[in-house]
Motif scaffolding. Sequence first.
Motif, PDB file in Angstrom:
ATOM      1  N   VAL A   1      35.460  39.562  50.979  1.00 48.95           N
ATOM      2  CA  VAL A   1      35.809  40.892  50.472  1.00 48.95           C
ATOM      3  C   VAL A   1      37.042  40.852  49.561  1.00 48.95           C
ATOM      4  CG1 VAL A   1      36.534  43.213  51.143  1.00 48.95           C
ATOM      5  CG2 VAL A   1      34.692  42.076  52.404  1.00 48.95           C
ATOM      6  N   PRO A   2      38.119  40.177  49.982  1.00 48.05           N
ATOM      7  CA  PRO A   2      39.266  40.109  49.065  1.00 48.05           C
ATOM      8  C   PRO A   2      38.892  39.512  47.713  1.00 48.05           C
ATOM      9  CG  PRO A   2      39.943  39.463  51.262  1.00 48.05           C
ATOM     10  CD  PRO A   2      38.450  39.624  51.311  1.00 48.05           C
ATOM     11  N   GLN A   3      38.053  38.482  47.716  1.00 48.06           N
ATOM     12  CA  GLN A   3      37.671  37.880  46.434  1.00 48.06           C
ATOM     13  C   GLN A   3      36.842  38.840  45.585  1.00 48.06           C
ATOM     14  OE1 GLN A   3      36.031  33.946  47.454  1.00 48.06           O
ATOM     15  NE2 GLN A   3      37.776  33.764  48.852  1.00 48.06           N
ATOM     16  N   LEU A   4      35.957  39.568  46.250  1.00 50.75           N
ATOM     17  CA  LEU A   4      35.174  40.577  45.544  1.00 50.75           C
ATOM     18  C   LEU A   4      36.091  41.628  44.895  1.00 50.75           C
ATOM     19  CD1 LEU A   4      32.591  42.333  44.938  1.00 50.75           C
ATOM     20  CD2 LEU A   4      32.891  43.276  47.235  1.00 50.75           C
ATOM     21  N   LEU A   5      37.043  42.124  45.696  1.00 49.75           N
ATOM     22  CA  LEU A   5      37.941  43.161  45.167  1.00 49.75           C
ATOM     23  C   LEU A   5      38.749  42.629  43.987  1.00 49.75           C
ATOM     24  CD1 LEU A   5      39.243  44.764  48.503  1.00 49.75           C
ATOM     25  CD2 LEU A   5      37.368  45.550  47.021  1.00 49.75           C
TER      26      LEU A   5
END
Lengths: 438, 438
Positions: free
Chosen positions: B234-238
């Motif tokens: 999720v952090p990488q997606l954001l």
Amino acid sequence: MSLRLHAPALLPCDPICTVVRDAAVDVDDDGRISYSGPRATAPAVDDADRTVTDLPGILLPGLINAHAHSPMTVLRGMGGDLPLLRWLREVIWPAEARMGSADIRAGMVLGSVEMLRHGVTTSAEMYFQGDQVADAVLATGARVVIGVPIIDLPGMDWRKMIDDVDRWIDADGVRFGPADRIELGYGPHSAYMLPIEALRLVAESARQRGALVQIHVAEAHDEDINQREGHGSVPQLLDEIGLLAGRVLAAHCVHMSDADIALFARRGVGIAHCPGSNAKLASGIARLNAMRDADIAVGLGTDGPASNDDLDLWHEIQLAAMLARLSTQDSTALSAAAALLMATRGGAAALGREDIGELSAGRWADLVHVDLDDPTFAGGIDVPDEQLLANLVWGAGSRRVRDVWVAGEQVVAFGEPTRVDRQEAQAVVRAAGARVRV
Amino acid sequence: MSLRLHAPALLPCDPICTVVRDAAVDVDDDGRISYSGPRATAPAVDDADRTVTDLPGILLPGLINAHAHSPMTVLRGMGGDLPLLRWLREVIWPAEARMGSADIRAGMVLGSVEMLRHGVTTSAEMYFQGDQVADAVLATGARVVIGVPIIDLPGMDWRKMIDDVDRWIDADGVRFGPADRIELGYGPHSAYMLPIEALRLVAESARQRGALVQIHVAEAHDEDINQREGHGSVPQLLDEIGLLAGRVLAAHCVHMSDADIALFARRGVGIAHCPGSNAKLASGIARLNAMRDADIAVGLGTDGPASNDDLDLWHEIQLAAMLARLSTQDSTALSAAAALLMATRGGAAALGREDIGELSAGRWADLVHVDLDDPTFAGGIDVPDEQLLANLVWGAGSRRVRDVWVAGEQVVAFGEPTRVDRQEAQAVVRAAGARVRV
């Protein structure tokens, strides 16, 4: 004169955690409950004979703190956040060495006041000078189960310590004082702080007298490893020497194998689960659900106020649930009802007591009244039972404990102790702390 | 008229958690601090010009609750201990669907009152009808950072939700109200409750306006797994969609890899650590020490009062330390000072605010006064600094929060809110709860 209490909700803390609405509790002259249940089916009373009090909140049994060293209120916070061994060696042990009888009594009075205000009516105490602990509790009006410390340290004689407890029990009995407020027993510190010979002698003395043995078991990981080398696990060692044949309350029990748990279940050993102390000291998370699944009687303890750092058993109730849920990855691992029962009937069972921990006829009238004047009681009293329990156990906790009775005597009224002056108790401990601080 | 406060101890919550003895704090007419430090070096004041108040306890900055859904006080305890998904689907979501504007406002008023009484002066809120949240906080006098919810659910239009926030900020600004009490921003629920297109649009709108984005990240284990399949974590997606280029406050962050933590550190993302909610819902233990070691700004949050179940940030302070110690097996993992700083300056940093979270000249005079009339303050005020901190943080917690100011205005006096009637706020929520309960 006897007492009748009316309340809109009653939690007798029976095995299924019934919520009784529009309830009454009758207390007889001797301080025992004669009726606890719906008001509609309560026996008729003659008002001239009995003080009738209408309360606005929830009645429940006094909570039981199954493991404490309450006189350490004198030392609370000393040393801040030093690593454990430095904290003990540089701060706590030197300060304890300076504590005299009056300091121990003062610390216990304040600890007892603090617990009563949180609705804790009984505590299991391990601290030096058990006579001062007993005297303090007789002053505040609480109930106590004393495990007189027995330990092998330079300058101390464990044979004499055991002998002193023997003689005290032979003189006064296992229970004594007004409404049996004091119970006496043995507090051998642990398997690692005593020779096996001492543990054997304690086992024999306690069994002969039907007295409770309170002992620290498997609190730290390395303690367990040390014992395993010679004698299997600590629980197995205690069993081999006959200690588990009597009444035993084992505190902590963090590092327990399946076999250890099965053994304690077979021998009827009670456990004092201390989640706050175990977390703060990084000892680990005890296997609460495995212990409960094995039908072991499990109560909750705060441990000493120098390490935890308060004597608020509601924090332990909440923490026990949180840690049980984290360690099992199951958000239903411990319900509000189950957590509350551990702090009441579970504690009584762990201490081997059938006279406290539940509001039912024949037991001591150790009672707590929680009023609902707080934002955490979102819906007030007229909500479904499970919401009332959730609001009380997860939300309000100790915030709204208003009144407390021990054996029918009111020992807290509107949040303040009736028998001693709280601010004076604080001032005495303050002076003691300033004197013993190193 | 301006204000001078004298107190025997002051915790400005500077980076090294100094304890100032015999202290003074000056507040100017605009509600900002003009002096905070030793009384001996304070500027001379003309008493005719300034209200001087001598306080008996400890002064510290108002605490910051970095993640809350406070209007859920209306729903607190509903559904008891149902498993999470059943609890949401059968109890919480249907009840929320019945909550009207007045109910949301009432829930926020009570939540705000509860927090103020615990010394929390600022909360970061994600709840529907941000205008009601703002209005409630203007009534109690607290400070709030609103992340207006944006979510993709049947019957809801995320484009319109984003557009509404855009227009509101364009009209009123990012901060407005008396003493900038309201900050407005975006509250996209999470990566799993919104299409990527929506997250992109939020990122753009927020960055253009310099507004804060509040978002749930990696709260549950399976949420993380779902995301990894398509887009890494999720952090990488954001980060890929540009959301981390602006001001971001990520709540929970329980399941974070080393790479995720390094990424958040590089992008200056703030984290709201919610140990109580994560434990009660069995979500897991966030890697607090790893986050702190990476120099991420970490604050503490209660999460919603329907799941936690109170808004007492002191419990989160204590729990953060306990869980950090358990998960690292190190009893010194988080000191009392470090835990307190997370709830004050850490929260401010996580929210990207330099005007609160510390008592220093130029910041808003959001202040808390804790008196010491409690058994947990064993030694009173005249103890070494580390003992005073330990007694406050581990022992007393919210018990003795006596007075609270926001921007120099006293909003709690002797434990009760000055602007609203607490019992009336409770009664209104009680009625709302009875109406919306399913």
